[in-house]
Write a protein that holds these residues in place. Structure first.
Motif, PDB file in Angstrom:
ATOM      1  N   VAL A  11      37.448  25.637  42.029  1.00  0.00           N
ATOM      2  CA  VAL A  11      36.772  26.568  41.112  1.00  0.00           C
ATOM      3  C   VAL A  11      37.330  27.974  41.274  1.00  0.00           C
ATOM      4  CG1 VAL A  11      34.571  27.627  40.496  1.00  0.00           C
ATOM      5  CG2 VAL A  11      34.659  25.193  41.063  1.00  0.00           C
ATOM      6  N   ARG A  12      37.464  28.431  42.517  1.00  0.00           N
ATOM      7  CA  ARG A  12      37.892  29.808  42.758  1.00  0.00           C
ATOM      8  C   ARG A  12      39.338  30.046  42.339  1.00  0.00           C
ATOM      9  NH1 ARG A  12      35.181  30.331  48.724  1.00  0.00           N
ATOM     10  NH2 ARG A  12      33.065  30.898  48.059  1.00  0.00           N
ATOM     11  N   PRO A 144      45.669  42.205  31.460  1.00  0.00           N
ATOM     12  CA  PRO A 144      46.534  42.012  32.629  1.00  0.00           C
ATOM     13  C   PRO A 144      47.608  40.958  32.383  1.00  0.00           C
ATOM     14  CG  PRO A 144      44.207  41.977  33.239  1.00  0.00           C
ATOM     15  CD  PRO A 144      44.269  41.908  31.754  1.00  0.00           C
ATOM     16  N   SER A 145      48.611  40.979  33.230  1.00  0.00           N
ATOM     17  CA  SER A 145      49.696  40.016  33.155  1.00  0.00           C
ATOM     18  C   SER A 145      49.187  38.599  33.397  1.00  0.00           C
ATOM     19  CB  SER A 145      50.766  40.343  34.197  1.00  0.00           C
ATOM     20  OG  SER A 145      51.281  41.635  34.011  1.00  0.00           O
ATOM     21  N   ARG A 146      49.821  37.664  32.729  1.00  0.00           N
ATOM     22  CA  ARG A 146      49.502  36.260  32.984  1.00  0.00           C
ATOM     23  C   ARG A 146      49.883  35.935  34.420  1.00  0.00           C
ATOM     24  NH1 ARG A 146      51.760  32.464  28.295  1.00  0.00           N
ATOM     25  NH2 ARG A 146      50.512  30.993  29.517  1.00  0.00           N
ATOM     26  N   GLY A 147      49.112  35.054  35.018  1.00  0.00           N
ATOM     27  CA  GLY A 147      49.366  34.702  36.408  1.00  0.00           C
ATOM     28  C   GLY A 147      48.448  35.409  37.372  1.00  0.00           C
ATOM     29  N   LEU A 148      47.733  36.436  36.881  1.00  0.00           N
ATOM     30  CA  LEU A 148      46.744  37.120  37.717  1.00  0.00           C
ATOM     31  C   LEU A 148      45.346  36.601  37.407  1.00  0.00           C
ATOM     32  CD1 LEU A 148      47.900  40.855  37.529  1.00  0.00           C
ATOM     33  CD2 LEU A 148      48.152  39.303  39.461  1.00  0.00           C
ATOM     34  N   HIS A 149      44.517  36.532  38.434  1.00  0.00           N
ATOM     35  CA  HIS A 149      43.088  36.316  38.191  1.00  0.00           C
ATOM     36  C   HIS A 149      42.527  37.650  37.713  1.00  0.00           C
ATOM     37  CE1 HIS A 149      38.935  35.061  38.713  1.00  0.00           C
ATOM     38  NE2 HIS A 149      38.728  36.213  39.334  1.00  0.00           N
ATOM     39  N   ALA A 150      41.867  37.654  36.569  1.00  0.00           N
ATOM     40  CA  ALA A 150      41.415  38.912  35.965  1.00  0.00           C
ATOM     41  C   ALA A 150      39.973  38.792  35.497  1.00  0.00           C
ATOM     42  CB  ALA A 150      42.318  39.299  34.794  1.00  0.00           C
ATOM     43  N   VAL A 151      39.199  39.839  35.746  1.00  0.00           N
ATOM     44  CA  VAL A 151      37.814  39.927  35.276  1.00  0.00           C
ATOM     45  C   VAL A 151      37.663  41.228  34.502  1.00  0.00           C
ATOM     46  CG1 VAL A 151      35.381  40.043  35.913  1.00  0.00           C
ATOM     47  CG2 VAL A 151      36.949  38.630  37.262  1.00  0.00           C
ATOM     48  N   ARG A 152      37.294  41.118  33.236  1.00  0.00           N
ATOM     49  CA  ARG A 152      37.094  42.318  32.419  1.00  0.00           C
ATOM     50  C   ARG A 152      35.780  42.978  32.817  1.00  0.00           C
ATOM     51  NH1 ARG A 152      38.383  42.327  25.989  1.00  0.00           N
ATOM     52  NH2 ARG A 152      38.653  44.572  25.756  1.00  0.00           N
ATOM     53  N   PRO A 257      41.697  50.281  22.739  1.00  0.00           N
ATOM     54  CA  PRO A 257      42.600  49.157  23.009  1.00  0.00           C
ATOM     55  C   PRO A 257      42.578  48.745  24.479  1.00  0.00           C
ATOM     56  CG  PRO A 257      43.740  50.975  21.875  1.00  0.00           C
ATOM     57  CD  PRO A 257      42.434  51.506  22.380  1.00  0.00           C
ATOM     58  N   TYR A 258      41.944  49.565  25.340  1.00  0.00           N
ATOM     59  CA  TYR A 258      42.029  49.355  26.781  1.00  0.00           C
ATOM     60  C   TYR A 258      40.657  49.094  27.393  1.00  0.00           C
ATOM     61  CZ  TYR A 258      46.451  51.748  25.837  1.00  0.00           C
ATOM     62  OH  TYR A 258      47.657  52.120  25.310  1.00  0.00           O
ATOM     63  N   SER A 259      40.656  48.340  28.498  1.00  0.00           N
ATOM     64  CA  SER A 259      39.447  48.092  29.276  1.00  0.00           C
ATOM     65  C   SER A 259      39.797  48.149  30.758  1.00  0.00           C
ATOM     66  CB  SER A 259      38.853  46.709  28.957  1.00  0.00           C
ATOM     67  OG  SER A 259      38.387  46.634  27.638  1.00  0.00           O
ATOM     68  N   TYR A 260      38.770  48.343  31.575  1.00  0.00           N
ATOM     69  CA  TYR A 260      38.954  48.217  33.016  1.00  0.00           C
ATOM     70  C   TYR A 260      38.908  46.736  33.387  1.00  0.00           C
ATOM     71  CZ  TYR A 260      38.550  53.184  34.132  1.00  0.00           C
ATOM     72  OH  TYR A 260      38.772  54.536  34.239  1.00  0.00           O
ATOM     73  N   TRP A 261      39.818  46.343  34.288  1.00  0.00           N
ATOM     74  CA  TRP A 261      39.909  44.969  34.766  1.00  0.00           C
ATOM     75  C   TRP A 261      40.023  44.965  36.285  1.00  0.00           C
ATOM     76  CZ3 TRP A 261      40.506  40.709  31.263  1.00  0.00           C
ATOM     77  CH2 TRP A 261      40.707  41.069  29.930  1.00  0.00           C
ATOM     78  N   PHE A 262      39.393  43.972  36.902  1.00  0.00           N
ATOM     79  CA  PHE A 262      39.682  43.649  38.304  1.00  0.00           C
ATOM     80  C   PHE A 262      40.749  42.580  38.303  1.00  0.00           C
ATOM     81  CE2 PHE A 262      39.307  40.651  41.775  1.00  0.00           C
ATOM     82  CZ  PHE A 262      39.317  41.471  42.889  1.00  0.00           C
ATOM     83  N   VAL A 263      41.808  42.772  39.094  1.00  0.00           N
ATOM     84  CA  VAL A 263      42.897  41.799  39.124  1.00  0.00           C
ATOM     85  C   VAL A 263      43.299  41.504  40.564  1.00  0.00           C
ATOM     86  CG1 VAL A 263      43.824  42.400  36.852  1.00  0.00           C
ATOM     87  CG2 VAL A 263      44.671  43.595  38.872  1.00  0.00           C
ATOM     88  N   CYS A 264      43.701  40.263  40.782  1.00  0.00           N
ATOM     89  CA  CYS A 264      44.273  39.846  42.056  1.00  0.00           C
ATOM     90  C   CYS A 264      45.061  38.565  41.813  1.00  0.00           C
ATOM     91  CB  CYS A 264      43.202  39.628  43.126  1.00  0.00           C
ATOM     92  SG  CYS A 264      42.102  38.218  42.800  1.00  0.00           S
ATOM     93  N   VAL A 274      38.851  39.790  49.844  1.00  0.00           N
ATOM     94  CA  VAL A 274      39.001  39.834  48.382  1.00  0.00           C
ATOM     95  C   VAL A 274      37.818  39.158  47.714  1.00  0.00           C
ATOM     96  CG1 VAL A 274      40.423  39.136  46.420  1.00  0.00           C
ATOM     97  CG2 VAL A 274      41.514  39.891  48.542  1.00  0.00           C
ATOM     98  N   ARG A 275      37.424  38.013  48.230  1.00  0.00           N
ATOM     99  CA  ARG A 275      36.330  37.274  47.600  1.00  0.00           C
ATOM    100  C   ARG A 275      35.008  38.035  47.703  1.00  0.00           C
ATOM    101  NH1 ARG A 275      36.659  33.139  50.403  1.00  0.00           N
ATOM    102  NH2 ARG A 275      34.732  33.040  51.586  1.00  0.00           N
ATOM    103  N   LEU A 276      34.754  38.645  48.848  1.00  0.00           N
ATOM    104  CA  LEU A 276      33.508  39.406  49.005  1.00  0.00           C
ATOM    105  C   LEU A 276      33.458  40.557  48.011  1.00  0.00           C
ATOM    106  CD1 LEU A 276      33.106  39.594  52.899  1.00  0.00           C
ATOM    107  CD2 LEU A 276      31.880  38.109  51.299  1.00  0.00           C
ATOM    108  N   PHE A 277      34.560  41.292  47.901  1.00  0.00           N
ATOM    109  CA  PHE A 277      34.571  42.428  46.977  1.00  0.00           C
ATOM    110  C   PHE A 277      34.469  41.947  45.534  1.00  0.00           C
ATOM    111  CE2 PHE A 277      36.651  45.551  44.258  1.00  0.00           C
ATOM    112  CZ  PHE A 277      35.960  46.701  44.612  1.00  0.00           C
ATOM    113  N   HIS A 278      35.220  40.923  45.180  1.00  0.00           N
ATOM    114  CA  HIS A 278      35.199  40.364  43.823  1.00  0.00           C
ATOM    115  C   HIS A 278      33.782  39.957  43.430  1.00  0.00           C
ATOM    116  CE1 HIS A 278      35.171  36.699  41.279  1.00  0.00           C
ATOM    117  NE2 HIS A 278      36.104  37.300  40.597  1.00  0.00           N
TER     118      HIS A 278
END
Length: 286
Positions: A11-12, A144-152, A257-264, A274-278
């Protein structure tokens, strides 16, 4: 526990193959572990189609029920361990997001996870450095670029922001001749915000006297407050700044056209800092 680990990692990471690689299993062995878990709970947790596995509704519910318990177990182990060292996260953050949205809430995260410490990097090209010198980043992007886990993290409106004195001089309706004599303040990484704003006010061909470029939204706001130009920025930035020296121009509603995203990197979610912060960031709704 092995079956739960296979399920949670799938899942993660968002990929059965990536989860199998992380666990040192063959894809068929991973599938068997998840199948055993499904047999045990009596529910289909994934739909399977060729090489992909997608969570079912029961799978979503199961993950939401199990994941907090696994985190609680991890925290209990941490609280009893005398050897556990500080959990270190290398996070890239844009300065304005950090000052307006992140730092006012970080005490909550510290209280929940006292061992988690964050090194902050506000340098340029954050997205490009994720997976290298950065574990994760909060970026402002079209996507974000493809290949990154991203949360809008949000959706925004574009506003023209200036000093109250300048707003009074410019009036309540856009005037091409007057605006062409102004200086506009544009963030280096957000050039299309100005394009979207010009189009919305019906002046797509507007060419101002000068465009000054900035790499810091916080400095842009101060420059606008000092009467140095018209800053094209997100409404959220002005609202959170609560600076009485500033005003918005004209009554227009412009989708950014832009939004803030969390990416890793997807595999980074298996790293506890990373998981705790995410997980905290998503639930905190910054």
């Amino acid at each position: 526990m092995r079956a739960l680990e296979a399920f949670v990692r799938t899942v993660r990471l968002g990929s059965a193959r990536a989860a199998a690689d992380e666990l040192g299993l063959s894809p068929s062995a991973l599938s068997r572990r998840i199948g055993n878990l499904e047999d045990f709970v009596g529910k289909k947790l994934f739909t399977r189609a060729r090489q992909s596995m997608q969570l079912t509704d029961d799978g979503h519910a199961f993950f939401e029920a199990v994941n907090p318990q696994l985190e609680a177990l991890a925290r209990a182990v941490e609280s009893q361990s005398e050897n556990l060292s500080v959990l270190r996260l290398h996070l890239g953050v844009l300065p304005l997001f950090g000052t307006q949205r992140l730092f006012p809430r970080l005490a909550e995260l510290r209280e929940r996870h006292p061992l988690l410490h964050i090194d902050i990097d506000t340098g340029a090209h954050l997205e490009d450095r994720v997976g290298d010198v950065l574990d994760a980043a909060i970026i402002l992007s079209r996507g974000p670029s493809r290949g990154l886990h991203a949360v809008r993290l949000d959706y925004n409106k574009v506003h023209a922001i200036c000093s109250r004195e300048l707003a009074e001089k410019l009036g309540s309706e856009p005037d091409a001749e007057v605006l062409s004599r102004q200086t506009f303040l544009i963030h280096n990484e957000l050039p299309e915000s100005f394009t979207a704003w010009r189009a919305e006010i019906g002046l797509a061909d507007l060419e101002p006297t000068a465009i000054d470029h900035f790499d810091s939204g916080q400095i842009m706001l101060e420059a606008a407050a000092q009467g140095l130009g018209i800053a094209i920025m997100h409404d959220d930035h002005m609202r959170r700044a609560a600076d009485t020296r500033l005003a918005t121009l004209f009554d227009v509603d412009v989708e950014s056209p832009y939004s803030y995203w969390f990416v890793c990197k997807p595999t980074a979610l298996e790293e506890r800092p990373v998981r705790l912060f995410h997980d905290w960031l998503v639930k905190a709704g910054l």
